[in-house]
Motif scaffolding. Structure first.
Motif, PDB file in Angstrom:
ATOM      1  N   GLU A 173       4.613 -13.702 -22.289  1.00  0.00           N
ATOM      2  CA  GLU A 173       5.068 -13.666 -23.685  1.00  0.00           C
ATOM      3  C   GLU A 173       4.757 -12.331 -24.360  1.00  0.00           C
ATOM      4  O   GLU A 173       5.444 -11.926 -25.288  1.00  0.00           O
ATOM      5  N   LYS A 174       3.698 -11.668 -23.888  1.00  0.00           N
ATOM      6  CA  LYS A 174       3.362 -10.355 -24.434  1.00  0.00           C
ATOM      7  C   LYS A 174       4.205  -9.254 -23.790  1.00  0.00           C
ATOM      8  O   LYS A 174       4.030  -8.074 -24.073  1.00  0.00           O
ATOM      9  N   GLY A 175       5.097  -9.649 -22.893  1.00  0.00           N
ATOM     10  CA  GLY A 175       5.991  -8.661 -22.270  1.00  0.00           C
ATOM     11  C   GLY A 175       5.363  -7.916 -21.122  1.00  0.00           C
ATOM     12  O   GLY A 175       5.852  -6.848 -20.741  1.00  0.00           O
ATOM     13  N   ILE A 176       4.272  -8.451 -20.560  1.00  0.00           N
ATOM     14  CA  ILE A 176       3.597  -7.788 -19.439  1.00  0.00           C
ATOM     15  C   ILE A 176       4.021  -8.476 -18.144  1.00  0.00           C
ATOM     16  O   ILE A 176       3.802  -9.682 -17.978  1.00  0.00           O
ATOM     17  N   ARG A 177       4.628  -7.717 -17.264  1.00  0.00           N
ATOM     18  CA  ARG A 177       5.115  -8.291 -16.017  1.00  0.00           C
ATOM     19  C   ARG A 177       3.960  -8.478 -15.039  1.00  0.00           C
ATOM     20  O   ARG A 177       3.304  -7.513 -14.649  1.00  0.00           O
ATOM     21  N   PRO A 178       3.691  -9.721 -14.607  1.00  0.00           N
ATOM     22  CA  PRO A 178       2.556  -9.935 -13.689  1.00  0.00           C
ATOM     23  C   PRO A 178       2.824  -9.347 -12.312  1.00  0.00           C
ATOM     24  O   PRO A 178       3.971  -9.364 -11.843  1.00  0.00           O
ATOM     25  N   PRO A 179       1.799  -8.825 -11.642  1.00  0.00           N
ATOM     26  CA  PRO A 179       1.973  -8.324 -10.276  1.00  0.00           C
ATOM     27  C   PRO A 179       2.397  -9.472  -9.346  1.00  0.00           C
ATOM     28  O   PRO A 179       2.039 -10.631  -9.564  1.00  0.00           O
ATOM     29  N   ARG A 180       3.149  -9.129  -8.320  1.00  0.00           N
ATOM     30  CA  ARG A 180       3.627 -10.161  -7.380  1.00  0.00           C
ATOM     31  C   ARG A 180       2.477 -10.930  -6.742  1.00  0.00           C
ATOM     32  O   ARG A 180       2.552 -12.143  -6.550  1.00  0.00           O
ATOM     33  N   LEU A 181       1.402 -10.208  -6.400  1.00  0.00           N
ATOM     34  CA  LEU A 181       0.264 -10.850  -5.741  1.00  0.00           C
ATOM     35  C   LEU A 181      -0.360 -11.903  -6.645  1.00  0.00           C
ATOM     36  O   LEU A 181      -0.677 -13.020  -6.211  1.00  0.00           O
ATOM     37  N   THR A 182      -0.544 -11.566  -7.927  1.00  0.00           N
ATOM     38  CA  THR A 182      -1.163 -12.501  -8.879  1.00  0.00           C
ATOM     39  C   THR A 182      -0.272 -13.722  -9.098  1.00  0.00           C
ATOM     40  O   THR A 182      -0.743 -14.866  -9.060  1.00  0.00           O
ATOM     41  N   PHE A 183       1.022 -13.479  -9.325  1.00  0.00           N
ATOM     42  CA  PHE A 183       1.948 -14.594  -9.530  1.00  0.00           C
ATOM     43  C   PHE A 183       2.038 -15.448  -8.254  1.00  0.00           C
ATOM     44  O   PHE A 183       2.108 -16.673  -8.315  1.00  0.00           O
ATOM     45  N   GLY A 184       1.991 -14.776  -7.106  1.00  0.00           N
ATOM     46  CA  GLY A 184       2.056 -15.477  -5.823  1.00  0.00           C
ATOM     47  C   GLY A 184       0.867 -16.406  -5.606  1.00  0.00           C
ATOM     48  O   GLY A 184       1.021 -17.525  -5.096  1.00  0.00           O
ATOM     49  N   ARG A 185      -0.319 -15.958  -6.014  1.00  0.00           N
ATOM     50  CA  ARG A 185      -1.527 -16.797  -5.865  1.00  0.00           C
ATOM     51  C   ARG A 185      -1.428 -18.031  -6.741  1.00  0.00           C
ATOM     52  O   ARG A 185      -1.789 -19.135  -6.327  1.00  0.00           O
ATOM     53  N   LEU A 186      -0.933 -17.840  -7.961  1.00  0.00           N
ATOM     54  CA  LEU A 186      -0.789 -18.985  -8.865  1.00  0.00           C
ATOM     55  C   LEU A 186       0.295 -19.936  -8.355  1.00  0.00           C
ATOM     56  O   LEU A 186       0.143 -21.163  -8.413  1.00  0.00           O
ATOM     57  N   ARG A 187       1.390 -19.383  -7.853  1.00  0.00           N
ATOM     58  CA  ARG A 187       2.457 -20.212  -7.296  1.00  0.00           C
ATOM     59  C   ARG A 187       1.923 -21.095  -6.159  1.00  0.00           C
ATOM     60  O   ARG A 187       2.200 -22.298  -6.099  1.00  0.00           O
ATOM     61  N   LYS A 188       1.142 -20.477  -5.265  1.00  0.00           N
ATOM     62  CA  LYS A 188       0.569 -21.203  -4.126  1.00  0.00           C
ATOM     63  C   LYS A 188      -0.317 -22.351  -4.611  1.00  0.00           C
ATOM     64  O   LYS A 188      -0.262 -23.478  -4.074  1.00  0.00           O
ATOM     65  N   LEU A 189      -1.133 -22.080  -5.654  1.00  0.00           N
ATOM     66  CA  LEU A 189      -2.035 -23.107  -6.187  1.00  0.00           C
ATOM     67  C   LEU A 189      -1.249 -24.255  -6.815  1.00  0.00           C
ATOM     68  O   LEU A 189      -1.578 -25.432  -6.631  1.00  0.00           O
ATOM     69  N   LEU A 190      -0.186 -23.921  -7.571  1.00  0.00           N
ATOM     70  CA  LEU A 190       0.630 -24.949  -8.226  1.00  0.00           C
ATOM     71  C   LEU A 190       1.354 -25.818  -7.199  1.00  0.00           C
ATOM     72  O   LEU A 190       1.484 -27.034  -7.380  1.00  0.00           O
ATOM     73  N   ILE A 191       1.814 -25.205  -6.120  1.00  0.00           N
ATOM     74  CA  ILE A 191       2.480 -25.963  -5.050  1.00  0.00           C
ATOM     75  C   ILE A 191       1.479 -26.915  -4.389  1.00  0.00           C
ATOM     76  O   ILE A 191       1.785 -28.092  -4.135  1.00  0.00           O
ATOM     77  N   GLN A 192       0.261 -26.412  -4.156  1.00  0.00           N
ATOM     78  CA  GLN A 192      -0.800 -27.251  -3.556  1.00  0.00           C
ATOM     79  C   GLN A 192      -1.115 -28.452  -4.439  1.00  0.00           C
ATOM     80  O   GLN A 192      -1.367 -29.561  -3.947  1.00  0.00           O
ATOM     81  N   GLN A 193      -1.090 -28.214  -5.769  1.00  0.00           N
ATOM     82  CA  GLN A 193      -1.427 -29.292  -6.713  1.00  0.00           C
ATOM     83  C   GLN A 193      -0.204 -30.104  -7.137  1.00  0.00           C
ATOM     84  O   GLN A 193      -0.277 -30.902  -8.073  1.00  0.00           O
ATOM     85  N   LYS A 194       0.960 -29.842  -6.455  1.00  0.00           N
ATOM     86  CA  LYS A 194       2.209 -30.563  -6.708  1.00  0.00           C
ATOM     87  C   LYS A 194       2.631 -30.492  -8.183  1.00  0.00           C
ATOM     88  O   LYS A 194       3.015 -31.500  -8.798  1.00  0.00           O
ATOM     89  N   ARG A 195       2.547 -29.293  -8.740  1.00  0.00           N
ATOM     90  CA  ARG A 195       2.931 -29.091 -10.144  1.00  0.00           C
ATOM     91  C   ARG A 195       4.175 -28.202 -10.196  1.00  0.00           C
ATOM     92  O   ARG A 195       4.191 -27.132 -10.796  1.00  0.00           O
ATOM     93  N   ASP A 196       5.227 -28.693  -9.535  1.00  0.00           N
ATOM     94  CA  ASP A 196       6.469 -27.924  -9.419  1.00  0.00           C
ATOM     95  C   ASP A 196       7.132 -27.674 -10.771  1.00  0.00           C
ATOM     96  O   ASP A 196       7.793 -26.651 -10.970  1.00  0.00           O
ATOM     97  N   ASP A 197       6.976 -28.618 -11.719  1.00  0.00           N
ATOM     98  CA  ASP A 197       7.600 -28.470 -13.041  1.00  0.00           C
ATOM     99  C   ASP A 197       7.008 -27.272 -13.794  1.00  0.00           C
ATOM    100  O   ASP A 197       7.729 -26.502 -14.430  1.00  0.00           O
ATOM    101  N   VAL A 198       5.684 -27.111 -13.690  1.00  0.00           N
ATOM    102  CA  VAL A 198       5.007 -25.982 -14.359  1.00  0.00           C
ATOM    103  C   VAL A 198       5.426 -24.665 -13.705  1.00  0.00           C
ATOM    104  O   VAL A 198       5.695 -23.665 -14.391  1.00  0.00           O
ATOM    105  N   LEU A 199       5.521 -24.671 -12.387  1.00  0.00           N
ATOM    106  CA  LEU A 199       5.935 -23.467 -11.661  1.00  0.00           C
ATOM    107  C   LEU A 199       7.351 -23.059 -12.062  1.00  0.00           C
ATOM    108  O   LEU A 199       7.619 -21.874 -12.290  1.00  0.00           O
ATOM    109  N   GLU A 200       8.233 -24.052 -12.181  1.00  0.00           N
ATOM    110  CA  GLU A 200       9.625 -23.761 -12.571  1.00  0.00           C
ATOM    111  C   GLU A 200       9.676 -23.171 -13.977  1.00  0.00           C
ATOM    112  O   GLU A 200      10.420 -22.224 -14.251  1.00  0.00           O
ATOM    113  N   PHE A 201       8.851 -23.729 -14.889  1.00  0.00           N
ATOM    114  CA  PHE A 201       8.786 -23.237 -16.270  1.00  0.00           C
ATOM    115  C   PHE A 201       8.344 -21.761 -16.300  1.00  0.00           C
ATOM    116  O   PHE A 201       8.959 -20.927 -16.975  1.00  0.00           O
TER     117      PHE A 201
END
Length: 489
Positions: free
Chosen positions: A446-474
């Motif tokens: 929201e502040k207009g800062i593009r997250p690094p791929r590695l950081t976004f990738g780590r969060l994506r992996k965690l959300l998939i593990q926790q079956k939170r696909d809706d949050v990941l899609e958002f």
């Protein structure tokens, strides 16, 4: 009088009252009241608090409801503070431009262009350039900012295009613009392209000391010492006398190449040309001796500088502190810090970061936190300071303390940088705290800062593990909106 000193004086008077004490205490109460009022009434602080709160109604609505009316100075200050939050800065800029009896200054345009270019929002950036042209506000510096940002993003052709298109925008390119293009290319490690342009256009723009200094520094960054020497000789052969900046660059390049003796020869050449070494040049020597573990030479150089009547500044002191840290003499480093305070040379964030990096590397995290608490009382931390501390606590598993530093930073109305966001999000992912990590990721986007791929990738992996696909899609949808990168024209 600082608030801390005033408070200390008040406490002493209350413990040992005298007849005049109560009059002084009344004055101090008035002082504190006026300081608090300044803080509350300062519109830039009020606006920053609104922007930092990420209002759900939207930035424009929240600012409209505040009843605040910005001045050019207020807008420039807010944009300065939000320089790391491009889209948020732009939303505020757009709101301010619609207020009655207000017109954006050139500095305000430059600040928001700089912020937008950082996050590669080039289409919006060029829309602002066109608005500036309509309002007859464009100047050489406008195009130099764009060239720097394109070059930093390794968009070399776009940087050159910006230079070539200046005349279409009714701004005639001159030597300052030419130097701006060369500097942008050199600082982004595109020295060969810069040299090619120089060779092609040096008859159109007669090089000056700055031009040659830019190229010499560029070859030094390569690093290519023979080529740097060649340009230095070409400069002298073209009867362009090196200045203090050129000499400083040559000394720096030679020291980095391990040619300290040759650097000393340059300093002697300077003195022969009635150009006395500055504290910056001494700081280079002190720093180099520190890297080479030649602590006695570093101290001798510092003493020689003082003997020659050159006052030590923060850069020299920082070099000496770094030299002592390199040879594990922390007590000596602290003595230098105390001497700075005695001589009223204010430490800066670099001073703090040198000590923090040294202590953290030695796993002395408690001492590092003590230094942090001491330093924030005497100097303003920068993005690196906050990032260092948050990373230290995150990596040691103390997320609670990492958040305390984060909250302190927010209270100071310091907008986190990309790296600051990333280290805390990474720490939260390591702790499997997806909820907090998602909140920070959303705030970052929201502040207009593009997250690094590695950081976004780590969060994506965690959300998939926790079956939170809706949050990941958002989050992915939000990110997709941010990363759309239009062409420059």
């Amino acid at each position: 009088m600082t608030i801390c000193v005033a408070l200390d004086n008040m406490l002493r008077m209350l413990i040992n009252p005298t007849k005049s004490s109560f009059r002084i205490i009344i004055c101090l109460r008035v002082y504190f009241s006026s300081e608090a009022n300044k803080e509350i009434l300062d519109p830039s602080n009020q606006i920053c608090k609104i922007l930092m709160s990420c209002p759900k109604l939207g930035v424009a609505t929240a600012l409209d409801q505040s009843g605040l009316r910005p001045s050019p100075e207020t807008v420039e200050e807010v944009l300065r503070r939000f320089r790391n939050a491009g889209m948020l800065a732009y939303q505020f800029f757009e709101w301010a431009g619609k207020q009655h009896h207000y017109q954006h200054s050139v500095r305000a345009y430059h600040a928001v262009i700089d912020s937008l270019a950082k996050i590669r929002q080039y289409e919006i950036m060029w829309d602002l350039i066109n608005t500036m042209r309509t309002n007859n506000l464009l100047n050489i510096e406008t195009f130099c900012i764009i060239m720097r940002k394109y070059a930093r993003a390794q968009k070399v052709e776009e940087a050159i295009y910006t230079f070539n298109v200046m005349e279409k925008y009714n701004v005639t390119p001159n030597l300052a613009a030419f130097n701006g293009l060369l500097s942008a290319l050199c600082k982004s490690k595109n020295i060969r392209k810069a040299q090619e342009i120089f060779n092609t256009m040096k008859d159109r723009f007669i090089p000056d000391q700055k031009t040659y200094s830019i190229l010499i520094e560029g070859w030094g960054r390569e690093p290519n010492l023979p080529k740097a020497r060649e340009i230095y000789r070409e400069m002298i052969n073209d009867r362009c006398q090196p200045d203090i900046v050129t000499y400083g660059i040559m000394v720096d390049i030679l020291c980095k190449a391990g040619r300290v003796d040759e650097a000393i020869d340059i300093i002697k050449e300077m003195e022969c040309n009635n150009c006395q070494p500055t504290s910056f040049i001494y700081s280079i020597l002190v720093h180099t001796y520190g890297i080479e573990n030649r602590i006695e030479d570093a101290v001798d150089t510092f003493l020689e500088m003082e003997k020659n009547g050159v006052s030590a500044d923060v850069a020299v002191y920082n070099a000496l502190i770094s030299a002592f840290c390199k040879v594990n003499r922390l007590k000596n480093a602290y003595r230098v810090l105390n001497e700075m305070e005695c001589k009223r040379v204010k430490p800066n964030s670099r001073t703090c970061n040198i000590l923090l990096n040294y202590l953290i590397e030695r796993k002395e995290t408690d001492e590092a936190f003590k230094v942090f608490r001491r330093m924030i009382k005497i100097c303003d931390p920068d993005a690196d300071t906050y990032t260092i501390m948050i990373k230290m606590f995150s990596e040691s598993g103390d997320i609670e303390m990492a958040f305390k530093v984060w909250k302190f930073m927010k209270r100071k109305q310091f907008v986190p940088s990309l790296h600051t966001f990333s280290v805390l999000i990474n720490g939260l992912c390591e702790n499997e705290d997806a909820s907090q990590a998602c909140m920070l990721m959303e705030e970052m986007i929201e502040k207009g800062i593009r997250p690094p791929r590695l950081t976004f990738g780590r969060l994506r992996k965690l959300l998939i593990q926790q079956k939170r696909d809706d949050v990941l899609e958002f989050l992915q949808q939000k990110l997709d909106l941010l990363v759309k990168e239009p062409l420059c024209d």
